[in-house]
Design a protein around this motif. Structure first.
Motif, short mmCIF file in Angstrom:
data_model
loop_
_atom_site.label_atom_id
_atom_site.label_comp_id
_atom_site.label_asym_id
_atom_site.label_seq_id
_atom_site.Cartn_x
_atom_site.Cartn_y
_atom_site.Cartn_z
N TRP A 1 0.83 -1.20 0.00
CA TRP A 1 0.00 0.00 0.00
C TRP A 1 0.87 1.25 0.00
O TRP A 1 1.75 1.41 0.84
N LYS A 2 0.57 2.16 -0.91
CA LYS A 2 1.28 3.44 -0.94
C LYS A 2 0.54 4.49 -0.11
O LYS A 2 1.14 5.44 0.38
N ALA A 3 -0.77 4.32 -0.02
CA ALA A 3 -1.59 5.25 0.77
C ALA A 3 -2.79 4.50 1.33
O ALA A 3 -3.32 3.59 0.70
N LEU A 4 -3.19 4.89 2.51
CA LEU A 4 -4.35 4.26 3.13
C LEU A 4 -5.63 4.72 2.46
O LEU A 4 -5.72 5.88 2.00
N PRO A 5 -6.64 3.85 2.40
CA PRO A 5 -7.93 4.26 1.82
C PRO A 5 -8.50 5.46 2.57
O PRO A 5 -8.47 5.48 3.82
N PRO A 6 -9.02 6.44 1.87
CA PRO A 6 -9.57 7.63 2.55
C PRO A 6 -10.72 7.31 3.49
O PRO A 6 -10.91 8.01 4.49
N GLU A 7 -11.48 6.25 3.18
CA GLU A 7 -12.60 5.89 4.06
C GLU A 7 -12.13 5.55 5.47
O GLU A 7 -12.80 5.87 6.46
N LEU B 1 -13.83 -4.25 11.14
CA LEU B 1 -14.04 -4.38 9.70
C LEU B 1 -15.34 -5.12 9.39
O LEU B 1 -16.10 -4.73 8.51
N ARG B 2 -15.59 -6.19 10.12
CA ARG B 2 -16.79 -7.00 9.86
C ARG B 2 -18.07 -6.21 10.17
O ARG B 2 -19.10 -6.41 9.53
N ASP B 3 -17.99 -5.31 11.15
CA ASP B 3 -19.17 -4.54 11.54
C ASP B 3 -19.39 -3.30 10.67
O ASP B 3 -20.37 -2.58 10.84
N ASN B 4 -18.43 -3.04 9.78
CA ASN B 4 -18.52 -1.84 8.94
C ASN B 4 -18.19 -2.24 7.50
O ASN B 4 -17.04 -2.20 7.07
N ALA B 5 -19.23 -2.63 6.75
CA ALA B 5 -19.06 -3.13 5.39
C ALA B 5 -18.32 -2.14 4.48
O ALA B 5 -17.43 -2.54 3.73
N PRO B 6 -18.66 -0.83 4.50
CA PRO B 6 -17.94 0.11 3.64
C PRO B 6 -16.44 0.18 3.97
O PRO B 6 -15.61 0.33 3.08
N LEU B 7 -16.13 0.05 5.26
CA LEU B 7 -14.73 0.08 5.67
C LEU B 7 -13.99 -1.15 5.14
O LEU B 7 -12.86 -1.05 4.66
N LEU B 8 -14.64 -2.30 5.24
CA LEU B 8 -14.05 -3.54 4.74
C LEU B 8 -13.87 -3.47 3.22
O LEU B 8 -12.82 -3.86 2.69
N THR C 1 -10.80 -1.69 1.75
CA THR C 1 -9.48 -2.35 1.73
C THR C 1 -9.13 -2.84 0.33
O THR C 1 -7.98 -3.17 0.05
N GLY C 2 -10.15 -2.93 -0.55
CA GLY C 2 -9.91 -3.34 -1.92
C GLY C 2 -10.01 -4.83 -2.15
O GLY C 2 -10.43 -5.28 -3.22
N GLU C 3 -9.64 -5.61 -1.16
CA GLU C 3 -9.69 -7.06 -1.26
C GLU C 3 -10.25 -7.63 0.04
O GLU C 3 -9.50 -8.15 0.87
N PRO C 4 -11.57 -7.51 0.25
CA PRO C 4 -12.17 -7.93 1.51
C PRO C 4 -11.87 -9.36 1.92
O PRO C 4 -11.52 -9.62 3.07
N GLU C 5 -11.99 -10.29 0.98
CA GLU C 5 -11.76 -11.70 1.32
C GLU C 5 -10.32 -11.94 1.72
O GLU C 5 -10.05 -12.66 2.70
N ARG C 6 -9.40 -11.37 0.97
CA ARG C 6 -7.98 -11.52 1.31
C ARG C 6 -7.68 -10.90 2.68
O ARG C 6 -6.92 -11.47 3.47
#
Length: 280
Positions: free
Chosen positions: A104-110, A240-247, A250-255
């Motif tokens: 990761w070069k930058a963290l997701p803004p969310e 993460l599990r309690d916040n679907a948009p946050l999960l 991450t770009g790759e929820p399952e991973r």
């Protein structure tokens, strides 16, 4: 033994309460004032620790107080501790995500926005004058109730007994966790909570306790270290599990969830090994 320590040991548990509790309450108020003017994750984290120490102290005095009032007062400390610690929870999540995704070069803004929101909420709560009023009111009410009691007991005997009970609770929970499946995180989390309470009481009553409790304090440091590492992963995974948009951010929820599961199991093994060592 210093004169202050001697006087403390000769004191009564009931009349000594204000001297023990006031510095903690004043510390919490000062930390809240600092957070309100210049919020930081570390400042909120230290405030959370102070609130937990207050909750442990009120638990220690529970047998001498009105049960209903004591429960509501400890719930206030718990609620304020949770508010103070939310930003720290996001910081831990961010650290773990960086560990999982080194590319990761930058963290997701969310995620950064969620952290900022938690920081803003903490600032809002602790800048409210009502928080200071509540803390001072709880201190005054409890102090008055204890000082008004007709019966008295030595502070040292009282402290030894309450610390011994907290240590006994910790041992029971460790014994239960030693027999639990590693998937039973609740059993391990109970050990962590009992360990924190015992440690805070050992520190708060340290000057008046008999020597037999010092070994427990040293052992608790390693317990808290490993259980804290486990809790970091579990709490972040739940966040993460309690916040679907946050999960999703991450770009790759399952991973991501797979990595958290593997890391949780690895840290559970470390915790289980410690418990086996303690109960071999």
């Amino acid at each position: 033994m210093s004169n202050d320590q001697h006087e403390l040991r000769e004191a009564c548990a009931e009349t000594s309460f204000p001297a023990i509790a006031s510095p903690l309450v004043n510390q919490a108020i000062e930390q809240a004032r600092t957070v309100a003017s210049d919020p930081s994750a570390e400042g909120l984290h230290q405030l959370r620790i102070t609130m937990r120490r207050l909750r442990s102290l009120w638990w220690a005095y529970r047998p001498l107080l009105d049960a209903g009032e004591n429960t509501s007062q400890r719930e206030l400390f718990r609620s304020l501790a949770d508010t103070a610690g939310r930003t720290r929870d996001y910081d831990i999540l961010i650290e773990l995500l960086k560990l999982q995704r080194e590319d990761w070069k930058a963290l997701p803004p969310e995620i950064l926005e969620a952290r900022q929101k938690a920081l803003d909420v903490g600032r809002e709560v602790f800048s409210n004058p009502a928080t200071k009023t509540q803390l001072l009111g709880v201190l005054s009410q409890t102090s008055d109730e204890l000082v008004a009691r007709q019966d008295r007991q030595p502070l040292q005997a009282f402290s030894d007994e309450r610390v011994a009970i907290s240590e006994s609770q910790l041992r029971r929970r460790m014994r239960r966790a030693s027999k639990a499946k590693r998937s039973n995180f609740a059993a391990f989390h109970d050990v962590r909570k009992a360990g924190k309470k015992a440690r805070y009481l050992l520190e708060l009553f340290g000057p008046v306790l008999s020597r037999g409790h010092r070994k427990t304090l040293n052992e608790l440091k390693e317990v808290q270290k490993r259980f804290g590492a486990l809790n970091d992963v579990v709490a972040s995974e739940n966040l993460l599990r309690d916040n679907a948009p946050l999960l999703a951010a991450t770009g790759e929820p399952e991973r991501t969830l797979k990595w958290f599961k593997q890391e949780r199991e690895r840290r559970l093994r470390a915790v289980a090994a410690l418990i086996r060592k303690q109960w071999k």
